[in-house]
Design a protein around this motif. Structure first.
Motif, PDB file in Angstrom:
ATOM      1  N   ARG A 168      56.889   2.091  -6.202  1.00 39.63           N
ATOM      2  CA  ARG A 168      56.056   3.339  -6.200  1.00 39.63           C
ATOM      3  C   ARG A 168      56.293   3.999  -7.904  1.00 39.63           C
ATOM      4  O   ARG A 168      57.209   3.693  -8.446  1.00 39.63           O
ATOM      5  N   LEU A 169      55.248   4.833  -7.926  1.00 38.71           N
ATOM      6  CA  LEU A 169      55.195   5.524  -9.223  1.00 38.71           C
ATOM      7  C   LEU A 169      56.213   6.868  -9.388  1.00 38.71           C
ATOM      8  O   LEU A 169      56.135   7.576 -10.219  1.00 38.71           O
TER       9      LEU A 169
ATOM     10  N   ASN B 257      58.136   7.659 -12.172  1.00 40.81           N
ATOM     11  CA  ASN B 257      57.672   8.036 -13.277  1.00 40.81           C
ATOM     12  C   ASN B 257      57.018   9.279 -13.314  1.00 40.81           C
ATOM     13  O   ASN B 257      56.425  10.177 -14.559  1.00 40.81           O
ATOM     14  N   MET B 258      57.068  10.167 -12.161  1.00 42.98           N
ATOM     15  CA  MET B 258      56.525  11.556 -12.350  1.00 42.98           C
ATOM     16  C   MET B 258      57.356  12.290 -12.979  1.00 42.98           C
ATOM     17  O   MET B 258      57.024  13.442 -13.372  1.00 42.98           O
TER      18      MET B 258
ATOM     19  N   ASN C 273      59.949  13.575 -15.887  1.00 48.10           N
ATOM     20  CA  ASN C 273      60.400  13.429 -17.245  1.00 48.10           C
ATOM     21  C   ASN C 273      61.679  13.931 -17.547  1.00 48.10           C
ATOM     22  O   ASN C 273      61.652  14.549 -18.560  1.00 48.10           O
ATOM     23  N   ASN C 274      62.651  13.572 -16.916  1.00 42.51           N
ATOM     24  CA  ASN C 274      64.017  13.962 -16.922  1.00 42.51           C
ATOM     25  C   ASN C 274      64.452  13.176 -17.965  1.00 42.51           C
ATOM     26  O   ASN C 274      64.307  12.067 -18.493  1.00 42.51           O
TER      27      ASN C 274
ATOM     28  N   ALA D 133      50.399  17.219  -5.944  1.00 45.85           N
ATOM     29  CA  ALA D 133      50.524  16.136  -6.574  1.00 45.85           C
ATOM     30  C   ALA D 133      49.222  15.184  -6.663  1.00 45.85           C
ATOM     31  O   ALA D 133      48.852  14.507  -7.527  1.00 45.85           O
ATOM     32  N   GLU D 134      48.452  15.367  -5.500  1.00 44.85           N
ATOM     33  CA  GLU D 134      47.219  14.722  -5.221  1.00 44.85           C
ATOM     34  C   GLU D 134      46.027  14.922  -6.092  1.00 44.85           C
ATOM     35  O   GLU D 134      45.589  14.184  -6.731  1.00 44.85           O
TER      36      GLU D 134
ATOM     37  N   MET E 167      46.916  16.103  -9.274  1.00 38.63           N
ATOM     38  CA  MET E 167      47.372  15.230 -10.482  1.00 38.63           C
ATOM     39  C   MET E 167      46.775  14.125 -10.438  1.00 38.63           C
ATOM     40  O   MET E 167      46.407  13.639 -11.720  1.00 38.63           O
ATOM     41  N   VAL E 168      46.972  13.322  -9.516  1.00 39.69           N
ATOM     42  CA  VAL E 168      46.482  11.915  -9.508  1.00 39.69           C
ATOM     43  C   VAL E 168      45.012  11.770  -9.799  1.00 39.69           C
ATOM     44  O   VAL E 168      44.377  11.056 -10.497  1.00 39.69           O
TER      45      VAL E 168
ATOM     46  N   PHE F 218      49.568   6.063  -5.244  1.00 39.07           N
ATOM     47  CA  PHE F 218      50.356   6.194  -6.256  1.00 39.07           C
ATOM     48  C   PHE F 218      51.703   6.711  -6.004  1.00 39.07           C
ATOM     49  O   PHE F 218      52.810   6.517  -6.583  1.00 39.07           O
ATOM     50  N   THR F 219      51.831   7.693  -5.176  1.00 41.43           N
ATOM     51  CA  THR F 219      53.119   8.308  -5.082  1.00 41.43           C
ATOM     52  C   THR F 219      53.224   8.703  -3.571  1.00 41.43           C
ATOM     53  O   THR F 219      52.397   9.003  -2.754  1.00 41.43           O
TER      54      THR F 219
END
Lengths: 237, 298
Positions: free
Chosen positions: B18-19, B22-23, B25-26, B202-203, B205-206, B219-220
């Motif tokens: 899954r991505l 990648n969501m 940015n830590n 989130a959707e 953003m996709v 994607f997630t």
């Protein structure tokens, strides 16, 4: 150098990561199996490389000017998304004197995921103009083992059509037509062909905030994809 | 062709990638540097001496956040700016930071909030979600909610009451800030909500990225939906929105969240020409803290 892919950018890549399948139709009853490798260009350890997405394609020469094909995307499959293409390429016109041809390729993209079993269908139309600058595609020998090389370059557009009028949170879908220009070269013998294509994806998508290690010398929108495809041609029996 | 399809079906059913990771940015670090941090920040307060304060009022903390899925406990790093002696009487701002690096990056923002209404008038608490900074574990949607809940529990244990607590979410932080008002997990429930450049879902953003109305599930597994969660929030709500946010377009994110709010009071501040991370500097630091102060004391 720390490589950071933003979620949003990966989505863009996975959603549009394929080159034109077939620009010039196969000969009647010819078959072709091809594998494609490539994706948008990124900076990786000071090298510019394409993201290695893959697709596997099969094609059959239905008529003199029409080839049907199907494709699956192993990379998407690995992420739980079945992405398949069914389409055809039709030679609209061929100018014998200049060896310039025009082809159109309607494609149906079918996608579904194994997580929530959502399904989407996207019509796509590729239009390409090609120039057969080496050899003669029209008169190429069908016999296996023919070593004569043919080559053509092409220029065209991929058009994706979004059928939904709304998207998440009941918002209006802003674009129902997505355009991606492409340029490529294809060369090889009667048995094996190779192509290289550059495609400009996400023309209107800002890439400044979505990825750090990103290579696009042209502008701050979209991504440039590079794709390499190997075709094995099986002559008609 | 049949073989290809069979292999494809097997691959599809076996797939587990899954991505989601990648969501986020830590960035993991070995120590916090606060004012001495040399990494990139959106702005710093070096030129604003009034915003500096006694470090006696800055407390580094470690909280325990329980994962409800695997029952593990994660050590979560946090900072409280304020006086423990008066925390029961003070109004506290619980700051849920965005999706970048760790608390060092957001330190100037927390310091700015500690100067709303005057130096240290309000307490400010900030945490690093799991996987950010020194916090253990890996980021996840559920982790966001659990970690902020851990902060709420810490504040409750210190004697903070709901009427004296405001929750502030910036960008990614809008998800836990809104969700924990819509579906509280602690008996300590903030009495006001401030969102700065929130994202819708989130959707969405996709779909922003793909430009197609693709399902988020392609994607997630992340199901964050601030636009839906805000519908059940009743607490007074302040939206701080950058007018030229290129990352989360106001028309499809902040504006939609604002329209869906159905609570008792709302106010919106649109800052023209400000981008996603430059609302404070474009607006002016003092204009920003003044607006926040007016909302807090209203």
């Amino acid at each position: 150098m720390r490589i950071f892919y933003c979620f949003a950018f990966l989505v863009l890549l996975l959603a549009s990561c394929a080159p034109s399948r077939y620009v010039v139709p196969l000969k009647k009853k010819e078959q072709s199996l091809s594998m494609n490798l490539g994706g948008p260009l990124i900076n990786f350890h000071n090298l510019v490389i394409p993201v290695p997405f893959t697709s596997i394609n099969y094609a059959y020469g239905l008529k003199k000017n029409t080839t049907v094909f199907g494709a699956v995307h192993p990379t998407a499959l690995a992420y739980g998304v079945g992405q398949m293409e069914l389409g055809l390429v039709h030679r609209v016109h061929y100018f014998e004197g200049s060896k310039i041809g025009i082809s159109a390729s309607p494609v149906l993209n079918v996608m579904f995921d194994r997580w929530d079993w959502n399904l989407r269908v996207y019509p796509q139309v590729d239009v390409n103009v090609y120039w057969n600058f080496l050899g003669d595609l029209a008169r190429h020998c069908d016999c296996p083992g023919d070593k004569k090389t043919t080559a053509y370059v092409y220029l065209g557009f991929t058009n994706w059509f979004e059928l939904n009028r709304t998207r998440a949170n009941n918002q209006a879908q802003p674009n129902n037509w997505l355009l991606a220009p492409q340029v490529g070269i294809n060369m090889g013998t009667a048995s094996w062909k190779y192509s290289l294509e550059l495609k400009y994806m996400g023309l209107l998508t800002n890439n400044n905030d979505v990825v750090v290690s990103y290579f696009n010398p042209i502008s701050s929108t979209g991504a440039i994809g590079a794709y390499f495809t190997v075709y094995k041609i099986f002559a008609a029996k | 062709m049949r073989t290809i399809l069979l292999i494809s079906i097997v691959l599809l059913l076996q797939s587990c990638l899954r991505l989601d990771s990648n969501m986020y940015n830590n960035q993991k670090i070995t120590a916090y540097h606060w004012d001495d941090y040399q990494g990139h920040v959106d702005f710093n307060l070096d030129t604003v001496p009034a915003c500096n304060f006694s470090f006696a009022l800055m407390h580094e903390l470690t909280l325990l956040s329980k994962d409800t899925v695997d029952n593990k406990e994660y050590k979560i790093s946090a900072v409280y700016i304020g006086d423990y002696a008066t925390i029961q009487q003070d109004t506290v701002i619980l700051y849920c930071h965005g999706n970048r690096d760790h608390m060092d990056f957001y330190w100037p923002r927390a310091k700015l909030l500690a100067n709303v209404g005057g130096k240290n008038r309000f307490g400010v608490m900030m945490i690093d979600y799991r996987g950010f900074g020194l916090s253990e574990g890996d980021p996840s949607e559920e982790g966001l909610y659990e970690d902020v809940t851990a902060a709420l529990e810490w504040l409750k244990a210190k004697g903070v009451i709901s009427n004296h607590l405001v929750i502030y979410g910036f960008s990614l932080g809008s998800a836990p800030a809104t969700k924990l008002l819509a579906q509280p997990r602690s008996t300590l429930i903030p009495s006001k909500l401030i969102l700065e450049n929130p994202f819708s879902s989130a959707e969405l953003m996709v779909q922003d990225a793909a430009q197609l109305a693709l399902p988020g599930s392609f994607f997630t597994n992340v199901k964050v939906n601030v636009t839906e969660a805000i519908k059940t929030v009743q607490q007074p709500f302040m939206l701080l929105q950058s007018g030229d946010d290129k990352f989360l377009k106001p028309a499809s994110h902040g504006e939609v969240v604002y329209k869906n709010y159905q609570g008792s009071y709302s106010e919106k501040h649109l800052v023209p020409n400000a981008d996603h991370s430059s609302l404070q500097t474009t607006w002016g630091l003092f204009n920003y803290i003044k607006a926040v102060e007016v909302f807090l004391v209203k």
